[in-house]
Design an enzyme around this catalytic site. Sequence first.
Site, PDB file in Angstrom:
ATOM      1  CD  GLU A 104      -2.730  -0.892   2.596  1.00  0.00           C
ATOM      2  OE1 GLU A 104      -2.625   0.103   3.340  1.00  0.00           O
ATOM      3  OE2 GLU A 104      -3.405  -1.889   2.876  1.00  0.00           O
ATOM      4  CB  CYS A 123       2.617   7.165   3.737  1.00  0.00           C
ATOM      5  SG  CYS A 123       2.985   5.901   4.940  1.00  0.00           S
ATOM      6  CB  CYS A 130       6.453  -6.006   9.328  1.00  0.00           C
ATOM      7  SG  CYS A 130       7.706  -5.364  10.466  1.00  0.00           S
ATOM      8  CB  CYS A 134       4.272  -4.074  16.775  1.00  0.00           C
ATOM      9  SG  CYS A 134       5.985  -3.593  16.520  1.00  0.00           S
ATOM     10  CB  CYS A 137       1.404  -3.228  13.853  1.00  0.00           C
ATOM     11  SG  CYS A 137       1.811  -2.967  12.119  1.00  0.00           S
ATOM     12  N   GLY A 194       6.018  -2.466   6.778  1.00  0.00           N
ATOM     13  CA  GLY A 194       7.393  -2.937   6.922  1.00  0.00           C
ATOM     14  C   GLY A 194       8.289  -2.044   7.746  1.00  0.00           C
ATOM     15  CD  GLU A 195      12.129  -0.939  11.304  1.00  0.00           C
ATOM     16  OE1 GLU A 195      11.043  -0.534  11.787  1.00  0.00           O
ATOM     17  OE2 GLU A 195      13.155  -0.230  11.279  1.00  0.00           O
ATOM     18  CB  SER A 226       8.659   5.704  10.931  1.00  0.00           C
ATOM     19  OG  SER A 226       8.108   5.191  12.129  1.00  0.00           O
ATOM     20  CB  SER A 249       7.715   3.006  16.692  1.00  0.00           C
ATOM     21  OG  SER A 249       7.399   3.545  15.435  1.00  0.00           O
ATOM     22  CG  LEU A 250       9.881   4.936  23.467  1.00  0.00           C
ATOM     23  CD1 LEU A 250      11.149   4.120  23.293  1.00  0.00           C
ATOM     24  CD2 LEU A 250      10.197   6.237  24.187  1.00  0.00           C
ATOM     25  CG  HIS A 251       4.685   2.540  20.182  1.00  0.00           C
ATOM     26  ND1 HIS A 251       4.443   3.824  19.741  1.00  0.00           N
ATOM     27  CD2 HIS A 251       4.826   1.782  19.053  1.00  0.00           C
ATOM     28  CE1 HIS A 251       4.434   3.828  18.408  1.00  0.00           C
ATOM     29  NE2 HIS A 251       4.669   2.617  17.981  1.00  0.00           N
ATOM     30  CG  ASN A 325      -6.819   3.359  13.237  1.00  0.00           C
ATOM     31  OD1 ASN A 325      -7.882   2.766  13.298  1.00  0.00           O
ATOM     32  ND2 ASN A 325      -6.542   4.279  12.344  1.00  0.00           N
ATOM     33  CB  CYS A 368      -6.007   5.990   4.953  1.00  0.00           C
ATOM     34  SG  CYS A 368      -5.610   4.914   3.622  1.00  0.00           S
TER      35      CYS A 368
HETATM   36  N1  SAH Z   1       8.062  -0.285  11.046  1.00  0.00           N
HETATM   37  C1  SAH Z   1       8.172   1.115  11.246  1.00  0.00           C
HETATM   38  C2  SAH Z   1       7.408   1.942  10.237  1.00  0.00           C
HETATM   39  C3  SAH Z   1       6.055   1.449   9.824  1.00  0.00           C
HETATM   40  S1  SAH Z   1       4.816   1.460  11.084  1.00  0.00           S
HETATM   41  C4  SAH Z   1       7.776   1.484  12.673  1.00  0.00           C
HETATM   42  O1  SAH Z   1       7.263   0.619  13.381  1.00  0.00           O
HETATM   43  O2  SAH Z   1       8.033   2.621  13.059  1.00  0.00           O
HETATM   44  C5  SAH Z   1       4.424   3.203  11.183  1.00  0.00           C
HETATM   45  C6  SAH Z   1       3.878   3.629  12.518  1.00  0.00           C
HETATM   46  O3  SAH Z   1       2.532   3.143  12.701  1.00  0.00           O
HETATM   47  C7  SAH Z   1       4.669   3.137  13.732  1.00  0.00           C
HETATM   48  O4  SAH Z   1       4.874   4.189  14.649  1.00  0.00           O
HETATM   49  C8  SAH Z   1       3.746   2.076  14.293  1.00  0.00           C
HETATM   50  O5  SAH Z   1       4.017   1.823  15.646  1.00  0.00           O
HETATM   51  C9  SAH Z   1       2.392   2.681  14.042  1.00  0.00           C
HETATM   52  N2  SAH Z   1       1.251   1.773  14.142  1.00  0.00           N
HETATM   53  C10 SAH Z   1       1.191   0.479  13.805  1.00  0.00           C
HETATM   54  N3  SAH Z   1      -0.048  -0.011  14.069  1.00  0.00           N
HETATM   55  C11 SAH Z   1      -0.791   1.000  14.561  1.00  0.00           C
HETATM   56  C12 SAH Z   1      -2.139   1.118  15.014  1.00  0.00           C
HETATM   57  N4  SAH Z   1      -2.972   0.090  14.982  1.00  0.00           N
HETATM   58  N5  SAH Z   1      -2.570   2.327  15.481  1.00  0.00           N
HETATM   59  C13 SAH Z   1      -1.730   3.382  15.500  1.00  0.00           C
HETATM   60  N6  SAH Z   1      -0.448   3.341  15.069  1.00  0.00           N
HETATM   61  C14 SAH Z   1       0.027   2.153  14.619  1.00  0.00           C
HETATM   62 FE1  SF4 Z   2       4.145  -2.823  12.312  1.00  0.00          FE
HETATM   63 FE2  SF4 Z   2       6.315  -1.220  12.302  1.00  0.00          FE
HETATM   64 FE3  SF4 Z   2       5.963  -3.093  14.234  1.00  0.00          FE
HETATM   65 FE4  SF4 Z   2       6.515  -3.843  11.730  1.00  0.00          FE
HETATM   66  S1  SF4 Z   2       7.826  -2.695  13.096  1.00  0.00           S
HETATM   67  S2  SF4 Z   2       5.014  -4.760  13.103  1.00  0.00           S
HETATM   68  S3  SF4 Z   2       5.393  -2.292  10.553  1.00  0.00           S
HETATM   69  S4  SF4 Z   2       4.677  -1.295  13.834  1.00  0.00           S
END
Ligand code: SAH
Ligand code: SF4
Length: 380
Positions: A104, A123, A130, A134, A137, A194-195, A226, A249-251, A325, A368
């Site tokens: 996408e 984007c 991936c 996570c 995701c 993807g990463e 990212s 992406s710390l979270h 989301n 999106c």
């Molecule tokens: N793999 C990379 C880039 C792609 S993911 C990464 O993880 O940073 C892009 C962003 O979307 C990341 O910050 C990821 O944590 C976030 N993301 C993934 N799933 C999500 C969800 N369900 N709601 C909100 N953000 C999400």
């Molecule tokens: Fe999703 Fe990014 Fe985690 Fe891969 S690294 S699973 S794309 S949030």
Amino acid sequence: MVNGRKISAIEATLPSILELSKSNLLASLEALDQPKYRAEQVWRAIYKEGRTSFGQMTNLSKDLRGILAQNYSIGNAATVISKKSADNSTDKILFKLPDGELIETVLMRYEPDGHRRGRKTVCVSTQAGCALGCTFCATGQQGFRRNLTAGEITEQVLTMERLALAEDKEEIQAGTRSRGELQGVTNVVFMGMGEPLANYENMMESIWVLNDPKGIGIGARHITVSTVGLVPGIEKLAKENIQINLAVSLHAPDNETRSETMPVNKRYPIEELIEACKYFVTKTNRRIFIEYVLLKDQNDTSMHANKLGRILKDLLCHVNLIPVNPTDDGPYHRTTYKEAQRFQSDLKTFNVPSTVRMEKGIDIDAGCGQLRDRALALTE
Ligand code: SAH
Ligand code: SF4
């Protein structure tokens, strides 16, 4: 099967010319006894003018057009689905690659606001699927399929660039844009599927192509990568001779909380990740974006906010707080706006700047909405 649709067998395709760096294109044309300036002409026709076939490159000799068309395609991704949001601000394309993989790409349009010009942000995906898993995701739950090639990454931007250039031309014709002001895509964020740092070489190769002023010409400061937090990749990126932005992406503010949702944390725990972020800032003098998806009751309490403030107070960063989301079968719920604001004010007591991103999912896909929102955070 994808969405109940069978993917057809591998289609025969010519090699994509988008896989070639400029020096490789030069070498390929030299091997065809072509003078150097031909490579510049072909490059310009592909990336600046957005030509979709060699036949359209009428400043090349007929012979050369024929030879190129016999040997190369200009990209191999087929558009399977193309959707536009009702407010026309967002386009999302589902591409099928020659081996049937689906990826996408999203184009997001932002209107000018006061002191800023309008922007068009793409984007991009860097992998099909991936491997990092996570738990919140959707891509992570699909597992890893394969890395995208540099050309496949570039092609996503190029397709959107053609769209953006066509819109610019329409506006010029309509008199709403000044003559000769072809802007095209202005920003690229590597936050699709993807990463990116797990596909480092192809990502960098594509970035150099996107950044070339004689092509699409996306300024380095308008490119954001990212990452889930791959420490060696962050260190490597810090040493690249290009001023791109990094989002991490710390979270979560501690290892226990982070390991619950991000398996990668067992490999690169928070202390090492924050050290790598500090190293990036020292090497580049650039502020890092910290992405923090708020998961109700999992990482969004005052205790978490205070811990986060403590670990970030000495880092040059900006935190983007994003209520999750929720994915289809996922266990997570959104934090309310009020709770997100409370989290933000906790962070403020440590002088850690942050923004709450709370845009609703838009009509073409909630995902999106999430992408659009995030991209806005990274490009303003
Ligand atoms: N793999 C990379 C880039 C792609 S993911 C990464 O993880 O940073 C892009 C962003 O979307 C990341 O910050 C990821 O944590 C976030 N993301 C993934 N799933 C999500 C969800 N369900 N709601 C909100 N953000 C999400
Ligand atoms: Fe999703 Fe990014 Fe985690 Fe891969 S690294 S699973 S794309 S949030």
